[in-house]
Design an enzyme around this catalytic site. Structure first.
Site, PDB file in Angstrom:
ATOM      1  N   CYS A 142      10.453 -12.638  40.477  1.00  0.00           N
ATOM      2  CA  CYS A 142       9.982 -11.111  40.720  1.00  0.00           C
ATOM      3  C   CYS A 142       8.754 -10.912  41.315  1.00  0.00           C
ATOM      4  O   CYS A 142       7.805 -11.663  40.823  1.00  0.00           O
ATOM      5  CB  CYS A 142      10.147 -10.575  39.148  1.00  0.00           C
ATOM      6  N   ASP A 149      22.182 -16.424  24.429  1.00  0.00           N
ATOM      7  CA  ASP A 149      20.660 -15.822  24.752  1.00  0.00           C
ATOM      8  C   ASP A 149      21.007 -14.717  25.905  1.00  0.00           C
ATOM      9  O   ASP A 149      22.005 -14.839  26.455  1.00  0.00           O
ATOM     10  CB  ASP A 149      19.710 -17.023  25.148  1.00  0.00           C
ATOM     11  N   ASP A 150      19.858 -14.207  26.237  1.00  0.00           N
ATOM     12  CA  ASP A 150      19.958 -13.149  27.048  1.00  0.00           C
ATOM     13  C   ASP A 150      19.477 -13.869  28.583  1.00  0.00           C
ATOM     14  O   ASP A 150      20.111 -13.275  29.541  1.00  0.00           O
ATOM     15  CB  ASP A 150      18.749 -11.840  26.901  1.00  0.00           C
ATOM     16  N   ASN A 199       1.925   0.037  35.224  1.00  0.00           N
ATOM     17  CA  ASN A 199       3.023  -1.026  34.943  1.00  0.00           C
ATOM     18  C   ASN A 199       3.766  -1.016  36.100  1.00  0.00           C
ATOM     19  O   ASN A 199       3.946  -0.272  36.928  1.00  0.00           O
ATOM     20  CB  ASN A 199       3.907  -0.392  33.897  1.00  0.00           C
ATOM     21  N   GLY A 200       3.606  -2.502  36.769  1.00  0.00           N
ATOM     22  CA  GLY A 200       4.436  -2.895  37.883  1.00  0.00           C
ATOM     23  C   GLY A 200       3.538  -3.664  38.635  1.00  0.00           C
ATOM     24  O   GLY A 200       2.394  -4.271  38.058  1.00  0.00           O
ATOM     25  N   CYS A 231       3.962  -4.692  31.613  1.00  0.00           N
ATOM     26  CA  CYS A 231       2.922  -3.837  30.919  1.00  0.00           C
ATOM     27  C   CYS A 231       3.695  -2.358  30.236  1.00  0.00           C
ATOM     28  O   CYS A 231       4.590  -1.996  30.485  1.00  0.00           O
ATOM     29  CB  CYS A 231       1.743  -3.316  31.824  1.00  0.00           C
ATOM     30  N   CYS A 260      17.510  -2.668  40.685  1.00  0.00           N
ATOM     31  CA  CYS A 260      17.233  -3.908  41.220  1.00  0.00           C
ATOM     32  C   CYS A 260      17.756  -5.061  40.642  1.00  0.00           C
ATOM     33  O   CYS A 260      17.676  -5.296  39.325  1.00  0.00           O
ATOM     34  CB  CYS A 260      15.602  -4.017  41.401  1.00  0.00           C
ATOM     35  N   GLY A 284       3.638  -6.238  26.675  1.00  0.00           N
ATOM     36  CA  GLY A 284       2.124  -6.890  27.027  1.00  0.00           C
ATOM     37  C   GLY A 284       1.286  -7.201  25.872  1.00  0.00           C
ATOM     38  O   GLY A 284       1.003  -6.397  24.965  1.00  0.00           O
ATOM     39  N   CYS A 329      14.887  -1.755  37.339  1.00  0.00           N
ATOM     40  CA  CYS A 329      14.797  -3.257  37.188  1.00  0.00           C
ATOM     41  C   CYS A 329      15.983  -3.403  36.321  1.00  0.00           C
ATOM     42  O   CYS A 329      15.949  -3.004  35.108  1.00  0.00           O
ATOM     43  CB  CYS A 329      13.705  -3.591  36.334  1.00  0.00           C
TER      44      CYS A 329
HETATM   45  P1  5GP Z   1      13.792 -20.603  28.741  1.00  0.00           P
HETATM   46  O1  5GP Z   1      14.753 -21.321  28.356  1.00  0.00           O
HETATM   47  O2  5GP Z   1      13.874 -20.145  30.203  1.00  0.00           O
HETATM   48  O3  5GP Z   1      12.460 -21.207  28.785  1.00  0.00           O
HETATM   49  O4  5GP Z   1      13.561 -19.297  28.022  1.00  0.00           O
HETATM   50  C1  5GP Z   1      14.501 -18.425  27.976  1.00  0.00           C
HETATM   51  C2  5GP Z   1      14.060 -17.444  26.869  1.00  0.00           C
HETATM   52  O5  5GP Z   1      12.828 -16.808  26.798  1.00  0.00           O
HETATM   53  C3  5GP Z   1      15.013 -16.116  26.798  1.00  0.00           C
HETATM   54  O6  5GP Z   1      15.114 -15.763  25.366  1.00  0.00           O
HETATM   55  C4  5GP Z   1      14.197 -15.022  27.261  1.00  0.00           C
HETATM   56  O7  5GP Z   1      14.405 -14.186  26.459  1.00  0.00           O
HETATM   57  C5  5GP Z   1      12.733 -15.713  27.184  1.00  0.00           C
HETATM   58  N1  5GP Z   1      11.992 -15.723  28.430  1.00  0.00           N
HETATM   59  C6  5GP Z   1      11.170 -16.772  28.627  1.00  0.00           C
HETATM   60  N2  5GP Z   1      10.429 -16.921  29.940  1.00  0.00           N
HETATM   61  C7  5GP Z   1      10.806 -15.595  30.407  1.00  0.00           C
HETATM   62  C8  5GP Z   1      10.487 -14.631  31.497  1.00  0.00           C
HETATM   63  O8  5GP Z   1       9.447 -15.247  32.330  1.00  0.00           O
HETATM   64  N3  5GP Z   1      10.867 -13.487  31.859  1.00  0.00           N
HETATM   65  C9  5GP Z   1      11.710 -12.940  30.922  1.00  0.00           C
HETATM   66  N4  5GP Z   1      12.149 -11.971  31.229  1.00  0.00           N
HETATM   67  N5  5GP Z   1      12.054 -13.625  30.032  1.00  0.00           N
HETATM   68  C10 5GP Z   1      11.467 -14.760  29.621  1.00  0.00           C
HETATM   69 FE1  SF4 Z   2      13.656  -6.657  37.681  1.00  0.00          FE
HETATM   70 FE2  SF4 Z   2      14.440  -9.015  38.753  1.00  0.00          FE
HETATM   71 FE3  SF4 Z   2      13.722  -6.983  40.288  1.00  0.00          FE
HETATM   72 FE4  SF4 Z   2      11.964  -8.014  39.058  1.00  0.00          FE
HETATM   73  S1  SF4 Z   2      13.398  -8.907  40.669  1.00  0.00           S
HETATM   74  S2  SF4 Z   2      12.248  -5.848  39.041  1.00  0.00           S
HETATM   75  S3  SF4 Z   2      12.670  -8.706  36.985  1.00  0.00           S
HETATM   76  S4  SF4 Z   2      15.729  -7.008  38.544  1.00  0.00           S
HETATM   77 MG    MG Z   3      14.369 -14.636  24.122  1.00  0.00          MG
END
Ligand code: 5GP
Ligand code: SF4
Ligand code: MG
Length: 456
Positions: free
Chosen positions: A383, A346-347, A102-103, A1, A434, A28, A237
């Site tokens: 999480c 990708d991240d 938020n949290g 959020c 975290c 959000g 986080c």
């Molecule tokens: P996936 O391949 O797991 O479906 O999606 C990965 C991509 O979606 C990444 O680009 C990430 O940025 C984003 N993403 C999808 N779902 C989540 C989620 O539940 N939490 C987070 N932090 N990122 C997500």
């Molecule tokens: Fe962030 Fe992952 Fe910790 Fe959740 S479990 S607060 S997403 S580092």
């Molecule tokens: Mg993404």
């Protein structure tokens, strides 16, 4: 959020909050709300939808007051319904208190039972409502706003960054671990609170400092007073830094864009690959892809074009909506991809659904090879602190090895950043974060009842 607050008598506080929330939309997209306090009385508007859909000029003009608190919601607890939108309100003997959270509390069930025992009507199903009622209860028992708020905070366990409006004061606080961010800004001598610095820049406010973990800041016309209500044990986080927060926000004194580029560089050093082009999965993978390409001297190109008018797919509540959302979101560019050995960066991989579809789309566009590099370690744990990563059995890396994931998503090779690499990029020892979704080391104890809901 996303949360935002400003105390500025005589200014258009609702409009400033609107713009702050606009910059926090990525945190959000389910609902948005603004509450203003005029003396002891509040006015509140909140609805399902994006900030720009929920608020127009007319509505904002009706929200007059000395201070405003705003919220953009991304549901982690409670269903995705209007009644769970924020800010939340409690009426007390000293006037209204409005709160944006938020949290995620991990002791919400217990707190709820205690509050219900005292006959507090809880209309909604969120932990945030419990916090505001706990404050209300303390104040009605005779506390002033600060002692009452602190009494309520001490009953909470979990992650909470809060912006609270009470008659004459704007309060901001973070849990003792400071899992979620909260920053203090200055605007022409006024104070602003926001989840991220990008919400300060948009209204021309200057970043002053973070609210410290376990600190309660009290902002009045006279200035800012700091109250320390718990011993700080910082555990920000790390997913905020890797993915969730906006790249133009600053954490730990640098932009997250810079941090994410560095994640890409370290990833390239750890897991290089021979390829013709590096493409990001936009937008979240872009800074890491730039760092990755630079480190290996491979051209960075845009091979996927994103439709920016579709919300973040993971925020939508159902799997079927999620899948439809993904199709609308990214379109490959065959002119860039055809005949090329492609590395996509990708991240993160969470469920693996997005990645799998994208790989297929790249192959359909004529890619000769598709390699994938991920600028975070495998997400193996859910999480409990306010990021909606589903239950553990939904996390692809909880049940599959890296090779199995590579086969599942259909890539020629796959590598993730190491945990050490992720921490090295922070430039600190890494103890201040975290990292539970990558390591399973939860900094805030999780009651068994909650554990069972998400852990295998
Ligand atoms: P996936 O391949 O797991 O479906 O999606 C990965 C991509 O979606 C990444 O680009 C990430 O940025 C984003 N993403 C999808 N779902 C989540 C989620 O539940 N939490 C987070 N932090 N990122 C997500
Ligand atoms: Fe962030 Fe992952 Fe910790 Fe959740 S479990 S607060 S997403 S580092
Ligand atoms: Mg993404």
């Amino acid at each position: 959020c996303g949360v935002f607050g400003i105390l500025a008598p005589g200014e258009d506080v609702a409009k400033l909050t609107y713009f702050g929330l606009f910059a926090l939309q990525h945190r959000g997209q389910e609902s948005a709300g603004i509450a203003v306090l005029n003396g002891e009385k509040h006015t509140l508007h909140k609805e399902m939808g994006l900030v720009s859909q929920v608020f127009g000029e007319k509505l904002l003009e009706q929200l007059q007051g000395q201070l405003a608190v705003g919220h953009t919601r991304y549901s982690t607890t409670g269903s995705s319904r209007q009644v769970n939108a924020q800010p939340v309100v409690s009426r007390t003997r000293l006037g209204s208190v409005v709160l944006a959270h938020n949290g995620n509390l991990v002791n919400a069930d217990q707190l709820r039972e205690e509050l219900l025992a005292r006959e507090h009507t809880l209309l909604a199903t969120t932990d945030s409502e419990e916090i505001v009622h706990a404050i209300g209860e303390a104040v009605d028992d005779g506390d002033d706003w600060i002692s009452g708020t602190i009494r309520a905070l001490k009953r909470c366990s979990g992650a909470f960054s809060l912006v609270i409006g009470v008659p004459g004061a704007l309060l901001g606080t973070r849990d003792p671990n400071g899992v979620r961010p909260l920053v203090i800004g200055r605007l022409d001598g006024r104070y602003v609170l926001a989840s991220e610095t990008c919400a300060l820049s948009i209204i021309g406010a200057r970043y002053e400092r973070d609210v410290e973990p376990g600190e309660l800041v009290e902002i009045t016309e006279a200035g800012l007073t700091s109250h320390r209500w718990a011993t700080p044990d910082p555990k920000l986080c790390i997913f905020e830094m890797i993915y969730f927060a906006r790249p133009d926000s600053r954490m730990n004194a640098e932009s997250l864009y810079t941090y994410r580029e560095r994640l890409g560089e370290i990833l390239a050093a750890e897991s290089p690959v021979e390829a013709d082009i590096v493409i990001p999965i936009p937008d979240s993978g872009t800074p890491a892809a730039i760092g990755f390409a630079r480190r290996l001297g491979i051209p960075f190109q845009q091979g996927l074009i994103k439709n920016h008018y579709v919300g973040r797919t993971f925020i939508q509540p159902t799997q079927s909506m999620r899948e439809a959302g993904i199709k609308m979101k990214l379109n490959p560019l065959p002119d860039v991809i055809e005949g090329k050995r492609v590395v996509m960066v990708d991240d993160s991989i969470v469920r693996g659904t997005t990645s799998r579809k994208i790989v297929q789309a790249l192959r359909d566009s004529g890619a000769a090879e598709v390699h994938m590099r991920i600028s975070s370690p495998p997400v193996t744990h859910p999480c409990f602190y306010g990021i909606d990563t589903d239950s553990q059995d939904q996390l692809i890396a909880a049940t599959k090895s890296v090779e199995e994931i590579a086969r599942h998503i259909g890539v020629d090779s796959l590598a993730y950043l190491s945990i050490d690499g992720m921490l090295e990029a922070t430039g600190t020892s890494g103890n201040n974060f975290c990292t539970a979704c990558f390591t399973g080391n939860y900094p805030i104890a999780i009651p068994d009842r909650i554990r069972r809901t998400k852990l295998m």
